[in-house]
Scaffold this motif. Structure first.
Motif, PDB file in Angstrom:
ATOM      1  N   UNK B  80       0.831  -1.214   0.000  1.00 46.44           N
ATOM      2  CA  UNK B  80       0.000   0.000   0.000  1.00 46.44           C
ATOM      3  C   UNK B  80       0.862   1.260   0.000  1.00 46.44           C
ATOM      4  N   UNK B  81       1.922   1.253   0.811  1.00 46.79           N
ATOM      5  CA  UNK B  81       2.821   2.415   0.833  1.00 46.79           C
ATOM      6  C   UNK B  81       3.483   2.607  -0.525  1.00 46.79           C
ATOM      7  N   UNK B  82       3.893   1.498  -1.136  1.00 51.89           N
ATOM      8  CA  UNK B  82       4.569   1.587  -2.438  1.00 51.89           C
ATOM      9  C   UNK B  82       3.636   2.166  -3.493  1.00 51.89           C
ATOM     10  N   UNK B  83       2.355   1.820  -3.412  1.00 58.42           N
ATOM     11  CA  UNK B  83       1.385   2.371  -4.362  1.00 58.42           C
ATOM     12  C   UNK B  83       1.239   3.879  -4.136  1.00 58.42           C
ATOM     13  N   UNK B  84       1.203   4.263  -2.872  1.00 58.41           N
ATOM     14  CA  UNK B  84       1.057   5.680  -2.526  1.00 58.41           C
ATOM     15  C   UNK B  84       2.240   6.492  -3.057  1.00 58.41           C
ATOM     16  N   UNK B  85       3.431   5.917  -2.971  1.00 60.73           N
ATOM     17  CA  UNK B  85       4.639   6.605  -3.439  1.00 60.73           C
ATOM     18  C   UNK B  85       4.863   6.395  -4.934  1.00 60.73           C
ATOM     19  N   UNK B  86       4.020   5.593  -5.556  1.00 61.90           N
ATOM     20  CA  UNK B  86       4.147   5.276  -6.984  1.00 61.90           C
ATOM     21  C   UNK B  86       5.536   4.716  -7.305  1.00 61.90           C
ATOM     22  N   UNK B  87       5.994   3.832  -6.454  1.00 59.35           N
ATOM     23  CA  UNK B  87       7.322   3.244  -6.610  1.00 59.35           C
ATOM     24  C   UNK B  87       7.430   2.437  -7.904  1.00 59.35           C
ATOM     25  N   UNK B  88       6.331   1.810  -8.303  1.00 60.96           N
ATOM     26  CA  UNK B  88       6.349   0.957  -9.502  1.00 60.96           C
ATOM     27  C   UNK B  88       6.853   1.669 -10.749  1.00 60.96           C
ATOM     28  N   UNK B  89       6.497   2.947 -10.889  1.00 61.83           N
ATOM     29  CA  UNK B  89       6.891   3.706 -12.082  1.00 61.83           C
ATOM     30  C   UNK B  89       8.402   3.893 -12.171  1.00 61.83           C
ATOM     31  N   UNK B  90       9.063   3.865 -11.043  1.00 63.97           N
ATOM     32  CA  UNK B  90      10.499   4.157 -11.028  1.00 63.97           C
ATOM     33  C   UNK B  90      11.361   2.899 -10.922  1.00 63.97           C
ATOM     34  N   UNK B  91      10.711   1.728 -10.804  1.00 64.23           N
ATOM     35  CA  UNK B  91      11.468   0.484 -10.638  1.00 64.23           C
ATOM     36  C   UNK B  91      12.242   0.127 -11.894  1.00 64.23           C
ATOM     37  N   UNK B  99       7.702  -7.465 -18.802  1.00 69.50           N
ATOM     38  CA  UNK B  99       6.614  -7.993 -19.638  1.00 69.50           C
ATOM     39  C   UNK B  99       5.530  -8.651 -18.799  1.00 69.50           C
ATOM     40  N   UNK B 100       5.945  -9.304 -17.691  1.00 70.14           N
ATOM     41  CA  UNK B 100       4.953 -10.020 -16.893  1.00 70.14           C
ATOM     42  C   UNK B 100       4.362  -9.130 -15.797  1.00 70.14           C
ATOM     43  N   UNK B 101       4.575  -7.812 -15.919  1.00 69.45           N
ATOM     44  CA  UNK B 101       3.934  -6.894 -14.979  1.00 69.45           C
ATOM     45  C   UNK B 101       4.580  -6.830 -13.613  1.00 69.45           C
ATOM     46  N   UNK B 102       5.892  -7.050 -13.568  1.00 66.62           N
ATOM     47  CA  UNK B 102       6.620  -7.060 -12.292  1.00 66.62           C
ATOM     48  C   UNK B 102       6.500  -5.771 -11.503  1.00 66.62           C
ATOM     49  N   UNK B 103       6.326  -4.636 -12.219  1.00 65.18           N
ATOM     50  CA  UNK B 103       6.253  -3.356 -11.505  1.00 65.18           C
ATOM     51  C   UNK B 103       4.915  -3.177 -10.785  1.00 65.18           C
ATOM     52  N   UNK B 104       4.012  -4.144 -10.964  1.00 59.70           N
ATOM     53  CA  UNK B 104       2.756  -4.108 -10.197  1.00 59.70           C
ATOM     54  C   UNK B 104       2.693  -5.231  -9.173  1.00 59.70           C
ATOM     55  N   UNK B 105       3.737  -6.085  -9.136  1.00 60.70           N
ATOM     56  CA  UNK B 105       3.655  -7.244  -8.238  1.00 60.70           C
ATOM     57  C   UNK B 105       3.871  -6.817  -6.777  1.00 60.70           C
ATOM     58  N   UNK B 106       2.931  -7.153  -5.902  1.00 60.14           N
ATOM     59  CA  UNK B 106       3.042  -6.703  -4.499  1.00 60.14           C
ATOM     60  C   UNK B 106       4.372  -7.055  -3.833  1.00 60.14           C
ATOM     61  N   UNK B 107       4.893  -8.260  -4.073  1.00 62.28           N
ATOM     62  CA  UNK B 107       6.134  -8.643  -3.389  1.00 62.28           C
ATOM     63  C   UNK B 107       7.298  -7.774  -3.865  1.00 62.28           C
ATOM     64  N   UNK B 108       7.369  -7.497  -5.156  1.00 66.88           N
ATOM     65  CA  UNK B 108       8.457  -6.670  -5.689  1.00 66.88           C
ATOM     66  C   UNK B 108       8.353  -5.240  -5.157  1.00 66.88           C
ATOM     67  N   UNK B 109       7.130  -4.727  -5.096  1.00 68.03           N
ATOM     68  CA  UNK B 109       6.932  -3.358  -4.601  1.00 68.03           C
ATOM     69  C   UNK B 109       7.236  -3.268  -3.103  1.00 68.03           C
ATOM     70  N   UNK B 110       6.795  -4.271  -2.343  1.00 63.55           N
ATOM     71  CA  UNK B 110       7.058  -4.261  -0.897  1.00 63.55           C
ATOM     72  C   UNK B 110       8.560  -4.341  -0.637  1.00 63.55           C
ATOM     73  N   UNK B 111       9.247  -5.196  -1.385  1.00 60.51           N
ATOM     74  CA  UNK B 111      10.702  -5.315  -1.215  1.00 60.51           C
ATOM     75  C   UNK B 111      11.401  -3.987  -1.536  1.00 60.51           C
TER      76      UNK B 111
END
Lengths: 223, 223
Positions: B80-91, B99-111
């Motif tokens: 949830x924090x990672x979504x708030x900070x939009x971390x996925x866009x910068x990964x 390709x498999x949507x890793x920047x939206x995967x909860x475990x990758x974002x939490x890590x």
């Protein structure tokens, strides 16, 4: 008197002696006892050890660092520190716990160590408790062999053998000595492809196997 | 650009931008990646949350504090924090993960969130990362109801009912809506002795039951 020695061994003299007293008070004695301090002490310990291992072993991956940390923060390691600081002598316990030898119980001593870390943080802040924990763990961290860091000897041996396309080791019980409450196990580790075997002794089958595997790794390194 | 927004949301601008870059680099992208930073970030997070809960809830025992902490540091909360900070866009991810949507995967974002905490410590020290984590968790900690602190609603409800000699609740599935990848469950919680029922919605049966139990607790408090 006892408390002075503990503070000396910690390398921190408490500005607020009530915090020290609380850290040394088991719940069987009354309130305020040390369980909440233990909660934060556990967090501080895990964090400080993680930071120390990160700095000390720049080449290790996350999994190895985690395994190393688990070995350092476990009850047995904290119990050893508590013995070194003679925490048991200064513990405040209820009568029942006192009679049943609570001041020698590893879990009670390990919890008190963590509570001392928590109390140190509240008394003096993160940098001070980081210094205290790092100093107490200096020897244990220095004793880590980076070649096998984070892995138990059996795992390291198996990985080495697989990496060199050698047959896996055979462990076999040779002997069980001693009376029921103090048995000693003797195990042999046979490495068929390498043409040698090593033996290990320990208070459990597993401990004996680990010692035998450690001996095999030492032999391999000397090859 | 994305990194500026993340630093703004963290409340810390990195003196060493390489640390920030590393924290945002998944192992699929290459070396240096963020796994070692995640290791120390996890330790820092656990520690800082423990300290915050200790201060915030002086009346709670160790067990309740531990349960509360587990809820705050779990993957879902970090996600949830990672979504708030939009971390996925910068990964930074390898092609396969991208390709498999890793920047939206909860475990990758939490890590990555944990790695950002680790990087902040290395860049600026404990006090700064403590401030960062405490600010990010302000709302989640404020939302904790001290009356049920540390216990999930189903447990709290059960304990209240037992303490008042009332029959335990019956949970029953009412409905499952939506397609396989985005199902929504609707559950009813029936309190026979109290003569009312509440419903809960959630992405899993368990989540729906917890929401229904929470509603029942709210009703009981309003009685």
């Amino acid at each position: 008197m006892n408390r002075d020695a503990i503070q000396h061994a910690l390398g921190h003299h408490f500005g607020d002696q009530h915090l020290l007293e609380q850290a040394l008070t088991h719940r069987s004695f009354g309130i305020p006892h040390n369980e909440r301090l233990e909660f934060i002490g556990d967090g501080l310990l895990n964090c400080v050890i993680a930071l120390a291992l990160y700095q000390r072993f720049p080449e290790l991956d996350e999994g190895s660092l985690s395994r190393l940390r688990a070995g350092l923060v476990k009850q047995e390691s904290l119990h050893q520190l508590a013995l070194k600081l003679d925490v048991g002598q200064a513990l405040r316990l209820g009568e029942g716990e006192l009679r049943s030898g609570g001041h020698r119980r590893p879990s009670i001593l390990a919890d008190a160590m963590e509570a001392l870390f928590g109390a140190t943080y509240l008394d003096a802040g993160f940098t001070v408790v980081q210094g205290v924990i790092t100093r107490l763990y200096t020897e244990m961290i220095a004793a880590i062999d980076p070649k096998h860091a984070g892995k138990d000897p059996k795992t390291s041996l198996q990985e080495w053998l697989q990496g060199h396309h050698q047959a896996l080791p055979h462990y076999e019980m040779l002997n069980i000595r001693g009376e029921a409450h103090a048995q000693e196990f003797e195990v042999v580790c046979r490495l068929v492809d390498l043409g040698f075997e090593t033996t290990g002794l320990g208070p459990s089958r597993r401990a004996a196997e680990q010692q035998a595997a450690r001996g095999a790794l030492d032999r391999i390194e000397a090859l």
